[in-house]
Each structure stands twice: as C-alpha cells, then as structure tokens.
Design a protein around this motif. Structure first.
Motif, PDB file in Angstrom:
ATOM      1  N   SER A   9       4.694  10.601   1.207  1.00 52.28           N
ATOM      2  CA  SER A   9       5.933   9.795   1.702  1.00 52.28           C
ATOM      3  C   SER A   9       6.274   9.447   0.541  1.00 52.28           C
ATOM      4  CB  SER A   9       6.616   9.204   2.596  1.00 52.28           C
ATOM      5  OG  SER A   9       6.803  10.569   3.675  1.00 52.28           O
ATOM      6  N   ASN A  10       5.354   9.705  -0.739  1.00 46.57           N
ATOM      7  CA  ASN A  10       6.459   8.771  -2.176  1.00 46.57           C
ATOM      8  C   ASN A  10       5.889   7.205  -2.162  1.00 46.57           C
ATOM      9  OD1 ASN A  10       7.249   8.362  -4.637  1.00 46.57           O
ATOM     10  ND2 ASN A  10       9.331   7.551  -3.888  1.00 46.57           N
ATOM     11  N   PHE A  11       4.436   7.942  -1.286  1.00 52.09           N
ATOM     12  CA  PHE A  11       3.933   6.035  -1.393  1.00 52.09           C
ATOM     13  C   PHE A  11       2.543   5.531  -2.309  1.00 52.09           C
ATOM     14  CE2 PHE A  11       1.214   3.884   1.784  1.00 52.09           C
ATOM     15  CZ  PHE A  11       1.558   2.167   0.752  1.00 52.09           C
ATOM     16  N   LEU A  12       2.264   4.822  -2.829  1.00 55.50           N
ATOM     17  CA  LEU A  12       0.733   4.773  -3.720  1.00 55.50           C
ATOM     18  C   LEU A  12       0.363   5.950  -4.212  1.00 55.50           C
ATOM     19  CD1 LEU A  12      -1.205   2.131  -1.432  1.00 55.50           C
ATOM     20  CD2 LEU A  12       0.811   1.936  -3.137  1.00 55.50           C
ATOM     21  N   LEU A  13       1.213   6.994  -4.631  1.00 47.86           N
ATOM     22  CA  LEU A  13       1.052   7.654  -5.649  1.00 47.86           C
ATOM     23  C   LEU A  13       0.154   8.682  -6.752  1.00 47.86           C
ATOM     24  CD1 LEU A  13       4.361   9.651  -5.664  1.00 47.86           C
ATOM     25  CD2 LEU A  13       3.550  10.420  -4.098  1.00 47.86           C
ATOM     26  N   TRP A  14       0.412   7.286  -7.755  1.00 47.01           N
ATOM     27  CA  TRP A  14      -1.283   6.884  -8.603  1.00 47.01           C
ATOM     28  C   TRP A  14      -2.979   6.579  -7.597  1.00 47.01           C
ATOM     29  CZ3 TRP A  14      -1.649   7.888 -13.825  1.00 47.01           C
ATOM     30  CH2 TRP A  14      -2.573   7.110 -14.216  1.00 47.01           C
ATOM     31  N   ASP A  15      -2.757   5.575  -6.936  1.00 45.12           N
ATOM     32  CA  ASP A  15      -3.778   5.547  -6.094  1.00 45.12           C
ATOM     33  C   ASP A  15      -4.158   6.080  -5.196  1.00 45.12           C
ATOM     34  OD1 ASP A  15      -2.765   1.892  -7.242  1.00 45.12           O
ATOM     35  OD2 ASP A  15      -1.277   2.617  -6.444  1.00 45.12           O
ATOM     36  N   LEU A  16      -3.195   6.946  -4.242  1.00 41.43           N
ATOM     37  CA  LEU A  16      -4.142   7.669  -3.564  1.00 41.43           C
ATOM     38  C   LEU A  16      -4.462   8.665  -4.154  1.00 41.43           C
ATOM     39  CD1 LEU A  16      -0.990   7.927  -0.749  1.00 41.43           C
ATOM     40  CD2 LEU A  16      -3.269   6.719  -0.183  1.00 41.43           C
ATOM     41  N   SER A  17      -4.318   9.084  -4.820  1.00 38.17           N
ATOM     42  CA  SER A  17      -5.361  10.302  -6.043  1.00 38.17           C
ATOM     43  C   SER A  17      -6.679  10.946  -5.004  1.00 38.17           C
ATOM     44  CB  SER A  17      -5.504   9.870  -7.376  1.00 38.17           C
ATOM     45  OG  SER A  17      -6.080   8.614  -7.785  1.00 38.17           O
ATOM     46  N   TYR A  18      -7.346  10.095  -4.873  1.00 39.86           N
ATOM     47  CA  TYR A  18      -8.696  10.021  -4.729  1.00 39.86           C
ATOM     48  C   TYR A  18      -9.522   9.722  -3.265  1.00 39.86           C
ATOM     49  CZ  TYR A  18      -9.947  12.229  -8.837  1.00 39.86           C
ATOM     50  OH  TYR A  18     -10.314  13.893  -9.806  1.00 39.86           O
TER      51      TYR A  18
END
Length: 248
Positions: free
Chosen positions: A189-198
């Motif tokens: 749901s559009n949350f922390l897209l960069w920081d959730l990468s792994y």
C-alpha cells in the motif's frame, strides 16, 4: 539466519473493520489502535528492536469521509499532546515522515514540539508516517535532484542510490528488516517503497486494535527462521546490508 531486527515497519491496518465487527463507531477503532501502538512500542523495546516505523495516515486517506478525517486529526493531536509524554519518558525518540503542510497549524506545532522534546532520547526510534506515500516521496526526491542538476549544484554522474536516499523523507531510516501488516490484507500500500526493497514480509489476520505483544513475538520468531540473501546466496551480502544499517 538473522538474529535480531534492526528496523521493524508496521502497516497498522484494520481499525475500521475492528470497530464495525464490534458494532462501534469508526473512530472507536482508531482510538483503540492508538492504545495498541503504545503497547507494541513497549513490546518492540522488549524485543530489542532499534527502529520502529508505523503507517498511521496515508496520502490517500484524505479521501475518507470528512467526519472520519476530522476525527483522525483530532486523535493525532490528542495522542501527541497526552500519550507521547509516556513514550518520551521511556527514552523513545519520536519522528514523523510525510507532508505536514496539509495539517492545521496547531497540529504542525504539536508535531514539531514532540520531535524536539524527544530529540536527545537514545532508546527506540519511533517514526510515524503521516500524510505519507512512497510514490510521492520518490517523486519529490527525483524532482529535487533534477532541480539541483539543472541549477548546476549537482552533476548527473553524481546521482546514485545514496544520493536519492538522502533526498527522501526517510533519509534517516535504515533499511527495513521486517514489515508486518495486520488486518488480513497482503499488500504494501505505497509504504516505504525504497526502504522495503529487501524486507521480509509478515501478514497477520488480526485487526490492528487486537494485535498483541504475543503476536509481535510470533512474527519476529518467524523472521529469525528465515534466510535473507538480498539477491545473492552468501552471508557476505547480509553483512553488507547490516553495515549500511549501522551507518544510517
């Protein structure tokens, strides 16, 4: 096998459905959800979590009924003015990410005050995402970099992962190790897209107001049994990720 969680992120979903299932008004669910946030913050400390980031109000939540949005704004202000003191007394550092300009002046002042009041705390780093959207954050960062290149402050050759991260509202946050989403839905749901990468993902069927310290412990226990390879298949990649986390 990971030993501990440096950065835990939670999508606190299910307040409204919990309220409906109990015959309550929607805002009752949000109030109960605020109680759960306090309890889970303390449980995260017990679990040796260093960073906890929660999704409280998305950029898309403005589309909800006006009465609910007004009630949420009131709850945010009340939480900051009253309940945040206990968190600060427990050595928790409070931050927010996301836009602030669409909030009332008094809510913006309250947010600024609580961030300043907890700035010297050295315990859990609790970050609350308010009026936040991952796509919007990335777009704003890209626009800022484009302006800097256009004005001559940067060269295009200088643009890399670290530079982009430094322009995000999440610039101080380390990479997410584990994302928990409550409420039974299985999306980010559009949350922390960069920081959730792994990040590892854990989905709970429990609504957020009924999520407990025991549920958190189960999610963390499941996480510790997983093997994180970060696109490779050696422990060296995991060690590199941890070094980046420590530098954040």
């Amino acid at each position: 096998m990971p030993k501990n969680i440096h950065h835990l992120a939670i999508i606190m979903d299910g307040n409204r459905r919990w309220a409906h299932s109990h015959g309550f008004e929607v805002l009752k669910g949000h109030h109960q959800g605020a109680d759960t946030l306090e309890a889970i913050s303390r449980a995260a400390i017990d679990q040796k979590v260093d960073w906890l980031t929660v999704f409280a109000f998305s950029s898309e939540n403005w589309q909800r009924p006006a009465a609910e949005v007004k009630g949420l704004m009131s709850l945010m202000k009340r939480f900051i003015l009253t309940r945040s003191k206990e968190l600060i007394d427990n050595n928790i550092r409070l931050r927010t990410i996301g836009r602030r300009d669409r909030f009332s002046d008094d809510l913006q002042v309250a947010i600024d005050d609580v961030e300043k009041s907890s700035a010297m705390n050295t315990g859990l780093n609790l970050t609350v995402a308010l009026d936040y959207g991952g796509c919007q954050d990335l777009t704003a960062a890209a626009a800022q970099i484009a302006c800097e290149v256009e004005s001559g402050l940067l060269k295009a050759s200088q643009v890399n992962d670290d530079l982009l991260k430094s322009r995000l509202s999440t610039r101080v946050l380390p990479p997410v190790d584990l994302l928990i989403r409550t409420g039974g839905e299985q999306r980010i749901s559009n949350f922390l897209l960069w920081d959730l990468s792994y990040a590892e993902l854990h989905f709970s069927d429990r609504y957020w107001p009924e999520f407990t310290a025991q549920d958190l412990a189960m999610a963390i226990s499941d996480y510790t049994k997983r093997e994180r390879r970060f696109g490779g298949d050696s422990g060296e990649i995991h060690q590199l990720h941890m070094v980046k986390s420590d530098l954040a």
